[in-house]
Design an enzyme around this catalytic site. Structure first.
Site, PDB file in Angstrom:
ATOM      1  N   ARG A 122     -41.426   9.517  12.348  1.00  0.00           N
ATOM      2  CA  ARG A 122     -41.472   9.083  10.949  1.00  0.00           C
ATOM      3  C   ARG A 122     -40.508   7.919  10.703  1.00  0.00           C
ATOM      4  O   ARG A 122     -39.592   7.681  11.479  1.00  0.00           O
ATOM      5  CB  ARG A 122     -41.097  10.253  10.018  1.00  0.00           C
ATOM      6  CG  ARG A 122     -42.135  11.330   9.962  1.00  0.00           C
ATOM      7  CD  ARG A 122     -41.639  12.531   9.179  1.00  0.00           C
ATOM      8  NE  ARG A 122     -40.552  13.223   9.857  1.00  0.00           N
ATOM      9  CZ  ARG A 122     -39.883  14.257   9.353  1.00  0.00           C
ATOM     10  NH1 ARG A 122     -40.167  14.701   8.153  1.00  0.00           N
ATOM     11  NH2 ARG A 122     -38.928  14.833  10.038  1.00  0.00           N
ATOM     12  N   GLU A 167     -32.602  16.869   1.397  1.00  0.00           N
ATOM     13  CA  GLU A 167     -32.959  18.293   1.258  1.00  0.00           C
ATOM     14  C   GLU A 167     -32.266  18.978   0.085  1.00  0.00           C
ATOM     15  O   GLU A 167     -32.669  20.075  -0.309  1.00  0.00           O
ATOM     16  CB  GLU A 167     -32.671  19.067   2.560  1.00  0.00           C
ATOM     17  CG  GLU A 167     -31.208  19.222   2.959  1.00  0.00           C
ATOM     18  CD  GLU A 167     -30.681  18.054   3.793  1.00  0.00           C
ATOM     19  OE1 GLU A 167     -31.310  16.982   3.803  1.00  0.00           O
ATOM     20  OE2 GLU A 167     -29.607  18.222   4.407  1.00  0.00           O
ATOM     21  N   HIS A 220     -28.615  17.756   6.601  1.00  0.00           N
ATOM     22  CA  HIS A 220     -28.416  19.119   7.136  1.00  0.00           C
ATOM     23  C   HIS A 220     -26.989  19.304   7.667  1.00  0.00           C
ATOM     24  O   HIS A 220     -26.780  19.747   8.795  1.00  0.00           O
ATOM     25  CB  HIS A 220     -29.445  19.431   8.236  1.00  0.00           C
ATOM     26  CG  HIS A 220     -30.854  19.439   7.729  1.00  0.00           C
ATOM     27  ND1 HIS A 220     -31.306  20.377   6.827  1.00  0.00           N
ATOM     28  CD2 HIS A 220     -31.901  18.610   7.974  1.00  0.00           C
ATOM     29  CE1 HIS A 220     -32.576  20.121   6.538  1.00  0.00           C
ATOM     30  NE2 HIS A 220     -32.963  19.065   7.206  1.00  0.00           N
ATOM     31  N   ASP A 226     -37.909  30.552  12.146  1.00  0.00           N
ATOM     32  CA  ASP A 226     -36.548  31.095  12.227  1.00  0.00           C
ATOM     33  C   ASP A 226     -36.507  32.027  13.436  1.00  0.00           C
ATOM     34  O   ASP A 226     -37.298  32.959  13.500  1.00  0.00           O
ATOM     35  CB  ASP A 226     -36.237  31.960  10.997  1.00  0.00           C
ATOM     36  CG  ASP A 226     -36.134  31.128   9.746  1.00  0.00           C
ATOM     37  OD1 ASP A 226     -35.608  30.012   9.837  1.00  0.00           O
ATOM     38  OD2 ASP A 226     -36.569  31.619   8.688  1.00  0.00           O
ATOM     39  N   TYR A 272     -32.278  12.985   5.442  1.00  0.00           N
ATOM     40  CA  TYR A 272     -32.079  14.430   5.638  1.00  0.00           C
ATOM     41  C   TYR A 272     -30.786  14.554   6.432  1.00  0.00           C
ATOM     42  O   TYR A 272     -30.691  13.983   7.537  1.00  0.00           O
ATOM     43  CB  TYR A 272     -33.224  15.044   6.449  1.00  0.00           C
ATOM     44  CG  TYR A 272     -34.532  15.187   5.696  1.00  0.00           C
ATOM     45  CD1 TYR A 272     -34.632  16.003   4.573  1.00  0.00           C
ATOM     46  CD2 TYR A 272     -35.681  14.550   6.127  1.00  0.00           C
ATOM     47  CE1 TYR A 272     -35.833  16.151   3.888  1.00  0.00           C
ATOM     48  CE2 TYR A 272     -36.889  14.687   5.447  1.00  0.00           C
ATOM     49  CZ  TYR A 272     -36.954  15.494   4.330  1.00  0.00           C
ATOM     50  OH  TYR A 272     -38.146  15.639   3.656  1.00  0.00           O
ATOM     51  N   LYS A 281     -33.845  11.270   9.683  1.00  0.00           N
ATOM     52  CA  LYS A 281     -33.114  12.391  10.276  1.00  0.00           C
ATOM     53  C   LYS A 281     -31.607  12.258  10.116  1.00  0.00           C
ATOM     54  O   LYS A 281     -31.092  11.201   9.732  1.00  0.00           O
ATOM     55  CB  LYS A 281     -33.440  12.499  11.781  1.00  0.00           C
ATOM     56  CG  LYS A 281     -34.884  12.818  12.082  1.00  0.00           C
ATOM     57  CD  LYS A 281     -35.409  14.038  11.363  1.00  0.00           C
ATOM     58  CE  LYS A 281     -34.889  15.345  11.903  1.00  0.00           C
ATOM     59  NZ  LYS A 281     -35.570  16.511  11.266  1.00  0.00           N
TER      60      LYS A 281
END
Ligand SMILES: NC(=O)c1ccc[n+]([C@@H]2O[C@H](COP(=O)([O-])OP(=O)(O)OC[C@H]3O[C@@H](n4cnc5c(N)ncnc54)[C@H](O)[C@@H]3O)[C@@H](O)[C@H]2O)c1
Length: 373
Positions: A15, A118, A96, A270, A94, A75
């Protein structure tokens, strides 16, 4: 402001943060956009298309990192990118941070200003920059099931569609959120019998209004789950399982209830989460078998649909990017509390509570911080 669009370096990440149509909008707002050469290739966009949209093509990543004031990415940061962070730069991607301690160390020690996609919220407390990827992941998860059902791909040779004279396949989806609804919409449009299990009746009532009649809604309880396990061709998990829960919805022994050839798709992926036997996989090695049942648990499904993902992500992030670029970081963050919810750090202070709690760090309340600006 000078905006930098970088080529993502994470393996299997195709992406790109901005597509030519959104670059054109950014340029129309009077900003300069540097796009690293080849940044859009994985999503099907050439340097020439970016140039025609008004971008300047940078021959190297270094050129983008050094010239841009705002880094527009997809990312999180990787160690080789850490050195470019400093108090004069803005990072919008993003992030994280809760999952990446080293990255958080860099964000705080560098003094960079950062907003994580996010964590940006809308007025309903939802996450508008996660939603488009979730929808794609749900749809992509269903398409993976279609692929692995094929005899040529080792499956039982079933077409997941309504074919005259053939029993209609049953697709069970656990979770009526963005992922679940994305999967349900596509699976239903193929004519399958789709069942959604959730504990949130309001979410199911809302979805019932726009999904077609071949989608049914069931309360997620043991009896309904067992019935669905016995009758389904695909079990698709679409719920975020709390990290501290030790129980599961589907246990290893439950796989024995499933029909011969039925498969599990865990979009939430998960490890040992809602489905005990799930562990996350990658596009390089997407499936494995447990108790004879094929499991597909790819953790980055949207990247497989990089062009669609880039367009929908770029469309969703653009209004926030423009606020940051038009107003500057402090004004944009002060004026928009939904964007403020996405702030990870500023001036070496961590403003994201979740990461502070998880990593045992000091936290600065963003509401207090902006009062002092
Ligand atoms: N693999 C990928 O590429 C990918 C991409 C995007 C999102 N995801 C993951 O997919 C998951 C779902 O994302 P989402 O955006 O749809 O979340 P969401 O919050 O919109 O939806 C989750 C749904 O699960 C329901 N739920 C919660 N507990 C339940 C239970 N015990 N039984 C039944 N239903 C229950 C909730 O009521 C909610 O409707 C997340 O874990 C997300 O990280 C994965």
């Amino acid at each position: 402001m000078v905006i930098g669009v970088l080529k993502e370096i994470k393996p299997n990440e195709y992406r790109v943060a901005a597509v030519p149509a959104t670059v054109q909008e950014i340029v129309r707002h009077g900003h300069e956009v540097y796009v690293e050469t080849g940044a859009g290739v994985g999503s099907g966009y050439s340097d020439e298309e970016y140039a025609a949209a008004g971008a300047k093509i940078a021959a190297t990543a270094e050129e983008v990192w050094s010239k841009a004031q705002l880094y527009y990415k997809v990312k999180e940061l990787f160690p080789q990118e850490f050195k470019w962070m400093n108090p004069d730069k803005i990072l919008f991607t993003y992030i994280h941070s809760n999952a990446h301690r080293e990255e958080t160390d860099c964000l705080l020690s560098s003094g960079v200003s950062a907003v994580a996609y996010e964590d940006v919220q809308d007025r309903n407390g939802r996450f508008p920059l996660l939603r488009p990827m979730s929808e794609l992941a749900g749809k992509g998860g269903f398409l993976a099931a279609c692929y692995y059902m094929q005899a040529v791909n080792g499956g039982p040779g079933k077409l997941l569609a309504n074919v005259a004279g053939v029993e209609t396949p049953v697709i069970t989806i656990i979770g009526c959120g963005n992922v679940g609804l994305g999967a349900a919409e596509l699976a239903a449009s193929f004519g399958n019998e789709v069942r959604i299990l959730d504990v949130n009746i309001d979410a199911m009532l809302a979805a019932k209004k726009y999904l077609p009649g071949n989608v049914s809604f069931l309360v997620s309880n043991r009896a309904n789950l067992e019935k669905c396990l016995r009758e389904s061709d695909v079990l698709l998990n679409a719920i975020l399982w709390p990290k501290d829960r030790k129980d599961h919805i589907v246990y290893r022994r439950d796989l024995g209830l499933m029909k011969k050839g039925a498969i599990v798709v865990d979009v939430a992926c998960d490890d040992g989460g809602a489905i005990e036997t799930c562990r996350s996989t990658t596009h390089d090695n997407p499936v494995y078998r447990e108790e004879g049942v094929l499991h597909y648990c790819v953790d980055n499904i949207p990247s497989a649909f990089a062009q669609t993902a880039s367009v929908t992500l770029a469309n969703s992030t653009l209004p926030y990017l423009l606020q940051l670029a038009d107003k500057g970081f402090k004004k944009a963050i002060s004026e928009n509390r939904y964007l403020r919810a996405g702030m990870t750090c500023w001036g070496g202070r961590l403003t994201l509570r979740e990461t502070a709690l998880k990593q045992g760090r000091e936290w600065t309340d963003p509401e207090e911080l902006v009062k002092g600006w």
